[in-house]
Design an enzyme around this catalytic site. Structure first.
Site, short mmCIF file in Angstrom:
data_model
loop_
_atom_site.label_atom_id
_atom_site.label_comp_id
_atom_site.label_asym_id
_atom_site.label_seq_id
_atom_site.Cartn_x
_atom_site.Cartn_y
_atom_site.Cartn_z
N ARG A 1 0.98 -1.10 0.10
CA ARG A 1 0.02 0.03 -0.03
C ARG A 1 0.81 1.27 0.06
O ARG A 1 0.44 2.37 -0.40
CB ARG A 1 -1.08 -0.11 1.01
N TYR B 1 -17.02 13.85 -16.81
CA TYR B 1 -17.54 12.64 -16.49
C TYR B 1 -18.44 12.53 -15.58
O TYR B 1 -18.31 13.23 -14.35
CB TYR B 1 -16.32 11.68 -16.25
N ASP C 1 -8.41 16.85 -16.33
CA ASP C 1 -8.58 15.42 -16.62
C ASP C 1 -8.36 15.41 -17.97
O ASP C 1 -8.92 15.67 -18.99
CB ASP C 1 -10.01 15.25 -16.25
N LYS D 1 -8.60 3.58 -19.70
CA LYS D 1 -8.87 3.95 -21.14
C LYS D 1 -7.70 3.77 -21.90
O LYS D 1 -7.48 2.77 -22.07
CB LYS D 1 -9.49 5.42 -21.09
C1 LIG Z 1 -13.90 6.86 -17.37
C2 LIG Z 1 -13.55 8.30 -16.88
C3 LIG Z 1 -13.09 8.62 -15.60
C4 LIG Z 1 -13.43 7.45 -14.44
O1 LIG Z 1 -12.35 6.62 -14.72
P1 LIG Z 1 -12.25 5.12 -13.98
O2 LIG Z 1 -11.06 4.52 -14.40
O3 LIG Z 1 -13.74 4.52 -14.31
O4 LIG Z 1 -12.61 5.26 -12.56
C5 LIG Z 1 -12.62 9.82 -15.50
N1 LIG Z 1 -12.67 11.01 -16.30
C6 LIG Z 1 -12.95 10.46 -17.65
C7 LIG Z 1 -12.73 11.62 -18.73
C8 LIG Z 1 -13.45 9.41 -18.04
O5 LIG Z 1 -13.80 8.81 -19.09
#
Ligand SMILES: *Cc1c(COP(=O)(O)O)cnc(C)c1O
Length: 398
Positions: free
Chosen positions: A61, A114, A187, A212
């Protein structure tokens, strides 16, 4: 080195034969350190390392060789001093945000982000006495006007999920940093470090859902944060250590494999998406295509300036006929999978209003151009003719 070389070679474990790693470990692909704890040499080492967890490995951790390798790679790709691996994109976002805000603060964020990021601000932080203002972050004047004396965070998602609005990071950074004590978090999930580097444009922290494009194969849930060493140290300790959303070594290892092909994947995602967007834009069953590579896109010029020559693999599409037409299309796709998530090598289709953005009220969605007849496409790396034919046959059934 250049980016495609860096994606393969920068900070690979086998290139680092000193420190806490086994000097004999010359495995070409890094081993997976699937262990929760580390045997410490002696009492004094144990005492020392527990107080200096970034100098060796003690307990998973607190850090692991696989996460350490991933963090150095991400920092390198985002031109950052440091990075932090987290168990999901939302884990990265909530850790980064919590490291910045405190009770009584005010947050400014985009009207298109998101859904669960929105829920963090609107449904969790409000319980801690943190207020917010939602603005159109493509309009820098709106961002500036929303800043209050107690604003501590401006949070921008670009390209924005799901309508692909592009916010001008450099211009927002200028406005934000004209005030003292405000952090800008971006983000950058939809762009990946291959197409955009927000820290170079003035952001203080960049976050990604590594689930992603960084992973690319839909096999890992993960997130990363990158920024200055001071900011990342603070995210790591106490925030991530207390929230506990650390990334598993195997997941970190899988991400390292996925990232090797980020460059070739992104090139094909961009090429395919451009062709699909051009096809859909002139399709009689389609009202509107939201793709930042199209000259018709309202923030195309910012995308051209800010992204490294590609516009990504994501788009949204308003289909004529609303929800019924969407149902017909989604039930009849043959190559695209009906699934949320994005950035995979294979193509996905989802309905944003009821899937990724169900946390927003209908009024908030409509005001943000997230309409009931809208689908979001994650364009994969298949032969683009097959993707176009698949969309064409499903649209013909409406
Ligand atoms: C999918 C997504 C998230 C969240 O990510 P997770 O890995 O599902 O927690 C945050 N921001 C954007 C732009 C996303 O497409």
């Amino acid at each position: 080195m250049r980016i495609n070389t860096d994606l393969l070679h920068a900070h690979q474990l086998h290139a680092r034969l000193t420190g806490s790693y086994e000097p004999q470990a010359k495995a070409h692909v890094s081993p997976i350190y699937q262990t929760t704890t580390y045997v410490l040499d002696d009492f004094d080492t144990a005492v020392y390392l527990n107080q200096h967890v970034d100098e060796g490995f003690v307990y998973t951790r607190f850090g692991s060789p696989n996460c350490d390798e991933l963090e150095k790679k991400i920092a390198h790709l985002e031109h950052a001093e440091a990075a932090l691996a987290v168990a999901s994109g939302l884990g990265a976002i909530s850790t980064a945000v919590m490291s910045v805000v405190k009770a009584g603060d005010h947050v400014v964020f985009g009207d298109v982000i998101y859904g669960c990021s929105y829920a963090l601000f609107a449904k969790v932080l409000t319980n801690l006495g943190i207020t917010y203002t939602r603005v159109d972050t493509t309009n820098v004047a709106e961002v500036e006007a929303a800043i209050q004396p107690n604003t501590s965070l401006v949070y921008v998602e670009t390209p924005a999920n799901p309508t692909l609005k592009i916010s001008d990071i450099a211009a927002i950074s200028e406005v934000v940093h004209a005030h003292q004590g405000i952090t800008l978090i971006v983000d950058s999930t939809f762009a990946s470090p291959y197409l955009q580097n927000p820290l170079d444009l003035g952001a203080d922290l960049v976050v990604h859902s590594a689930t992603k494009y960084l992973c690319g194969h839909g096999t890992v849930t993960a997130g990363v944060i990158a920024g200055s060493k001071a900011r990342i140290d603070r995210c790591r300790m106490p925030y991530l250590q207390c929230f506990g959303a650390v990334l598993d070594p195997f997941a970190a290892w899988q991400l390292m494999q996925g990232m090797k092909t980020l460059g070739v994947r992104m090139e094909r995602h961009c090429q395919n998406a451009m062709k699909v967007a051009e096809f859909l834009e002139q399709h009689p069953k389609v009202d509107r295509v939201y793709y930042p590579g199209l000259p018709s896109h309202p923030t195309h010029e910012i995308a051209k300036k800010q992204m490294h020559g590609g516009f990504g693999g994501m788009m949204s599409v308003d289909i004529k006929g609303g929800m019924d037409a969407v149902r017909t299309v989604m039930n009849n796709m043959k190559v695209f999978s009906l699934a949320t998530s994005l950035g995979n090598v294979d193509s996905l289709i989802q309905h944003s209003p009821s899937m990724s953005h169900f946390d927003m009220t209908p009024e908030e969605r409509y005001a943000a151009s997230i309409f009931d007849g809208q689908v979001r496409l994650s364009i994969g790396i298949e032969d683009v003719e097959d993707l176009i034919e698949d969309l064409d046959q499903a649209l013909a059934l409406i």
